[in-house]
Every structure is written in structure tokens, then in C-alpha cells.
Design a protein around this motif. Structure first.
Motif, short mmCIF file in Angstrom:
data_model
loop_
_atom_site.label_atom_id
_atom_site.label_comp_id
_atom_site.label_asym_id
_atom_site.label_seq_id
_atom_site.Cartn_x
_atom_site.Cartn_y
_atom_site.Cartn_z
N ARG A 1 0.92 -1.27 0.12
CA ARG A 1 -0.05 0.06 -0.21
C ARG A 1 0.87 1.32 -0.03
NH1 ARG A 1 -3.01 0.85 4.41
NH2 ARG A 1 -4.83 1.98 3.20
N LEU B 1 0.66 4.05 -8.50
CA LEU B 1 0.98 4.58 -7.01
C LEU B 1 1.04 5.98 -7.07
CD1 LEU B 1 1.61 1.40 -6.51
CD2 LEU B 1 3.09 2.24 -4.68
N ARG C 1 -0.66 3.84 -2.50
CA ARG C 1 -1.74 3.52 -3.35
C ARG C 1 -2.73 4.61 -3.05
NH1 ARG C 1 -1.90 0.20 -6.87
NH2 ARG C 1 -0.30 -1.48 -6.92
#
Length: 356
Positions: free
Chosen positions: A197, A225, A280
Motif C-alpha cells: 500500500r 501509485l 496507493r
């Protein structure tokens, strides 16, 4: 020389614990043995290292190199993670995957940045294929006061092209890409982008290290990202390859081994590093404002700043700004500014620049 970054989110006790744990490592090695091992290993890292030959081969190698390099790696990664934490204040990683983590400097840096992970101890996994490095990392971690560091899992695993990584809130890849072939580097960054993440890549602050970070940055953004640090934007880096490189510095206390190997007398040195931190979209956070990318030049009554200002058509890319006494608080802030600092945005009279 860039002024050293001072990450706002670092728990200084973790760094002190690490230095204390490292201090006893050299008891079994003579100073000459340790210095010789460090010099040989530095030469190996600077050269072309095939992926079928770990640089750290035995405990003597690992002890010498950890005592010499781990404090610098810890400070550089702490600065990068601190910048991520500042830009994404809601991020509190429940799990952390450190790829190619060796003796685990990034594990300590994550604990210094976010503590142990809130209500539940952060689940931390270190992947590396050098068993002596993992063994020493496990040994050092056992002496930590951080539950997350002590509970880390140390797993021997080869970083191979085409492989996948387990999902984690935070994936760190620090001082690893130089050891890999071009295909393996790209594959690792792609795997990190798919697994994390938040992904943080740190490399030495050399022209080549910057190019590896730049390539990683491009692959992370291509994977969806968002770049939060150090860049003020997610567009193409405005630095023309070969003309310059983006890097920062972290202040490192020198041990006696540092002074012996480098022949220096100062009690500190500045570790130059390049990095990128990307997340993310669901993580949230905001990118930095304009970033000071050179040491500010102080002249009589004015300060000259070189900035990376983002992709905006009017102010985008690299630009220079002159702050004079008539700017009042902005001038005072510019005199105190350091290479790597964010610049811009609305500030009060005690702060710095007016909005730009």
C-alpha cells in the motif's frame, strides 16, 4: 554538501538502542580485521555484483559491515519514512515487508517512525538470501525494546525475476537495487508495487543511485501509485539525466570503526541518499510543496533557492527563487532553510514563505 535531514517522526531512543547493540559486535574482531573486511565489502558493493553471489558471506563480514553501515542505513531510511509519515499522517502500517533487508536497518527505522503499530504489534518480515545477515539481524532485534523489532520474522529467500511478494501495508527496498541485474531490479520494483500500500525505495545518493530511484519511481507511478516524497509531483522528473542528480543527506554519528576506515576525526558524517515514497490512492496523503534541491545560497540581503516545483506549466519543473529582506518572515525562513526542505504554502508570521 547538503544539510542533513532531521526526520520529524523519529523516536531517538530506537537509534540509541541500535547503536548500543552494534557497539558490542566487534569484540571478536581486531580493528585491523574489521577495517579490512569493511574496505573489501565496500569495494564489492561499488562494483558489479552478480545475483548468484551474496556480498555478505559469513559472520565476520556481516559484523564488520553492520557496525560500519547499519547506522547510516538506519538514518537514511528513517529520513525517508519520516517524510512519508509527514505526507500521509493517517498511514500506520499494520505490517511491514523489508525486501533484501539484510540485518534489518529498515525494521528499526519503521519502529522509530511509527512505534510498534498501535493496538497490535506490527507484523514485520525481512526477506534476504544471506543467512549470516539474517542471523545477525535476528540477534540485534532480540535486544530491542520495541516489540515490533523483536517480533520480526527473518526469512531466507532469494530475490528472483518474475517472483511475487506477500501483501503488506509498507514495503521497503533499501540499498538493494545495486546488487541486482537490470531485469531483477525492474521485477523487484514491480513486485513491490503490486504488494505494498506504501512503497519506499532508498539508494545511495550517487548519480547511479539516483538513476535507479528514478527508474523505480517511474515503475511505481506506472503501476498506479502516487508519489508523496520527496517529489512535489508525480510527473516526469525535471532533472535531465546526466546533468545532475536528486539526493539528500542524513547525519550519522561516527563510530571508532568509521573513523579508522575513513581516516576521519569528526564525530559525525552525512549519509547521502536518494529515495522515493509512493502510496496507493486509498492511503491518501498529499505531496510536498516545492522542494529545495540545492544548498541555499545566502548573499547580502537575499537568499537564492533552487527548487523542484512540480509540473505546473507556469512554475513547473526546476526553478530559482530569490527571497529578499523585504519578504520579511519568508526571508528569515529562507536563511534557516536547508537542502531538502519543503518550501512554499501559507505560513504565519513565525513561519516562512507566503503562499506562492
Amino acid at each position: 554538501m547538503p544539510a542533513p535531514l532531521s526526520p520529524l517522526h523519529t523516536d531517538l531512543r530506537i537509534g540509541e538502542e541500535l547503536r548500543d547493540a552494534l557497539a558490542g559486535l566487534l569484540d571478536g574482531l581486531s580493528p585491523r580485521q574489521a577495517a579490512g573486511a569493511v574496505e573489501r565489502l565496500i569495494a564489492g558493493y561499488r562494483g558489479s555484483v552478480p545475483t548468484d553471489a551474496p556480498v555478505l558471506r559469513d559472520r565476520a563480514d556481516v559484523v564488520a559491515y553492520a557496525a560500519y553501515r547499519m547506522p547510516a542505513t538506519f538514518e537514511a531510511v528513517s529520513a525517508a519514512l519520516g517524510a512519508l509519515a509527514e505526507r500521509a499522517p493517517d498511514l500506520d502500517p499494520a505490517d511491514h515487508l523489508d525486501v533484501g533487508g539484510g540485518t534489518g536497518a529498515a525494521v528499526w527505522a519503521a519502529a522509530a517512525t511509527w512505534g510498534d503499530g498501535g493496538e497490535h504489534t506490527r507484523a514485520t518480515t525481512v526477506l534476504d538470501w544471506a543467512e549470516p545477515a539474517l542471523a545477525l539481524g535476528r540477534e540485534l532485534a532480540g535486544a530491542s525494546g520495541s516489540a515490533a523489532v523483536r517480533a520480526a520474522e527473518w526469512r531466507r529467500e532469494r530475490i528472483a525475476p518474475g517472483g511475487t511478494l506477500p501483501a503488506a501495508d509498507l514495503v521497503t527496498v533499501s540499498y538493494v537495487l545495486n546488487e541486482l541485474t537490470e531485469d531483477a531490479r525492474r521485477s523487484l520494483v514491480d513486485a513491490a508495487a503490486a504488494a505494498g500500500r506504501a512503497v519506499v525505495v532508498v539508494e545511495p545518493g550517487t548519480p547511479d543511485g539516483y538513476l535507479r530511484v528514478r527508474e523505480a519511481r517511474e515503475r511505481l507511478t506506472a503501476a498506479g501509485l502516487r508519489v508523496l516524497a520527496p517529489c512535489p509531483h508525480g510527473g516526469t522528473c525535471p532533472i535531465a539525466p546526466g546533468s545532475d542528480w536528486c539526493h539528500f543527506a542524513a547525519r550519522v554519528s561516527r563510530s571508532s570503526l568509521h573513523r579508522q576506515v575513513k581516516g576521519g576525526s569528526l564525530a559525525y558524517e552525512d549519509e547521502k541518499f536518494s529515495y522515493v515514497a509512493a502510496v496507493r490512492p486509498e492511503v491518501g496523503g498529499t505531496a510536498a510543496g516545492a522542494r529545495i534541491v540545492r544548498r541555499p545560497r545566502i548573499r547580502k540581503g537575499q537568499v537564492l533557492l533552487d527548487l523542484c516545483a512540480g509540473p505546473d506549466a507556469e512554475r513547473g519543473g526546476m526553478r530559482s527563487e530569490t527571497v529578499t529582506k523585504r519578504h520579511g518572515p519568508a526571508y528569515r525562513a529562507a536563511r534557516d532553510a536547508a537542502w531538502g526542505d519543503e518550501w512554499g504554502g501559507e505560513r504565519d508570521d513565525e513561519g516562512s514563505a507566503p503562499s506562492r
